[in-house]
Write a protein that holds these residues in place. Structure first.
Motif, PDB file in Angstrom:
ATOM      1  N   ILE A 270      -3.294   5.438   5.924  1.00 36.21           N
ATOM      2  CA  ILE A 270      -3.916   4.417   5.069  1.00 36.21           C
ATOM      3  C   ILE A 270      -5.090   3.692   5.726  1.00 36.21           C
ATOM      4  O   ILE A 270      -5.689   2.813   5.120  1.00 36.21           O
TER       5      ILE A 270
ATOM      6  N   ILE B 299      -4.740   6.347  -1.900  1.00 36.92           N
ATOM      7  CA  ILE B 299      -4.007   5.117  -1.597  1.00 36.92           C
ATOM      8  C   ILE B 299      -3.841   4.311  -2.874  1.00 36.92           C
ATOM      9  O   ILE B 299      -4.781   4.168  -3.654  1.00 36.92           O
TER      10      ILE B 299
ATOM     11  N   ILE C 281       0.949   5.693  -0.784  1.00 37.53           N
ATOM     12  CA  ILE C 281       0.103   6.878  -0.871  1.00 37.53           C
ATOM     13  C   ILE C 281       0.678   7.836  -1.913  1.00 37.53           C
ATOM     14  O   ILE C 281       1.879   7.832  -2.190  1.00 37.53           O
TER      15      ILE C 281
ATOM     16  N   LEU D 166       0.845  -1.198   0.000  1.00 40.92           N
ATOM     17  CA  LEU D 166       0.000   0.000   0.000  1.00 40.92           C
ATOM     18  C   LEU D 166       0.874   1.238   0.000  1.00 40.92           C
ATOM     19  O   LEU D 166       1.726   1.409   0.871  1.00 40.92           O
TER      20      LEU D 166
END
Lengths: 200, 200
Positions: A118, A165, A81, A79
């Motif tokens: 997140i 995200i 950003i 993940l």
């Protein structure tokens, strides 16, 4: 190699004691020479062990260190950003990060930043390495973490606009390197170290 | 993921056009708010596309970019330098680097820095990636190079004391990561990218 100016050391032979011979320059004086709301610039009069004196400038050390976290989901996704960066005036792709608050450990800060940026906490936080950023000018250190065993939990951040995200398959992680907006050296270092750790 | 605040994008699906939807904040005003001999700090009034206004601070962009070079000898050694860093007040291990001078290309700057800092030029300079450093605060970009086919040539640098050169076997390169003084994110990124390139 000329051999005239340099003391060539074979790292392999001398191993971890390589730096032992260095005598640090003496700090003769420091002075704050400029200051804004966020930054404090300090001049530093140095005398090197060979007698040479120089004045350097640096950001005055704040003592506040930072964390950066590579979150990996159970599905095998990383993940990231994407956030606006005022320095480069573009959206940059990278990992959740932030300063360690007073009274917080690096682990606690890593988990808080994950929740704020997140919407996940992590049951498993593995420190990967402590890195520095342009050490000639900055004292700040940043601990890089790998986060696994994630659970949903959102904390309120202070971003001016929602963070985007980006979910990226771990199996394609190295292709991130071809993205022009995945260019921050600390995020790239963290990605490589996380991949190395996960491959163990 | 809460799904409430975030627009989640699957990077893999959208590929290189991921950033296309972002509307950059408008820069309403900039002002130099502090200045020293080396640094100029600028405040930046921003209006994000959702209407939120914020004032940010950053280093005023100088327009001067930098290079960093991983030199690899014919014997299969990496050459590093150890240099005093005023920010961290310790000797840091890293690769030759420096600003690109006016009129110089990145390649030329890389070769000049090699000659000044380790006493070698390179017949072969492979750009690896352009990276940024704390893009929220700095505009500066740095091109990372791999240097091979080295030849001895010394140019005079401006260091206050001779730089120590550290020779490290390429085959043990990843063990550098265990060294606390090999901690600069840009040098670590360059090492990983060089190893990846050499493994091809």
């Amino acid at each position: 190699m000329s051999g005239l100016r340099f003391d060539v050391v074979t790292g392999f032979q001398t191993g971890h004691n390589m730096a032992a011979d260095h005598k640090k320059p003496q700090i003769l004086a420091t002075e704050v020479v400029a200051q804004s709301q966020l930054f404090k610039i300090e001049s530093l009069d140095l005398r090197f062990s060979n007698g040479v004196e120089r004045t350097y400038e640096r950001m005055k050390p704040s003592g506040r260190h930072a964390v950066l976290v590579v979150p990996v989901t159970a599905d095998g996704d990383i993940l990231l950003i994407r956030e606006y960066a005022a320095g480069t005036e573009r959206y940059e792709l990278g990992f959740p990060k932030g300063l360690i608050d007073a009274g917080e450990s690096a682990h606690e800060a890593a988990n808080r930043e994950l929740k704020e940026e997140i919407g996940f906490g992590a049951h498993q936080l593995q420190p990967l390495k402590e890195v520095v950023l342009a050490p000639s000018y900055f004292s700040s250190r940043m601990t890089l973490f790998l986060a696994q065993d994630l659970y949903p939990e959102q904390l309120e951040g202070d971003e001016p606009e929602p963070l985007e995200i980006v979910r990226w398959p771990l199996s394609q992680a190295e292709e991130l390197l071809t993205h022009l907006d995945f260019a921050e050296a600390r995020s790239i270092t963290a990605l490589f170290l996380a991949l190395k750790h996960l491959a163990k």
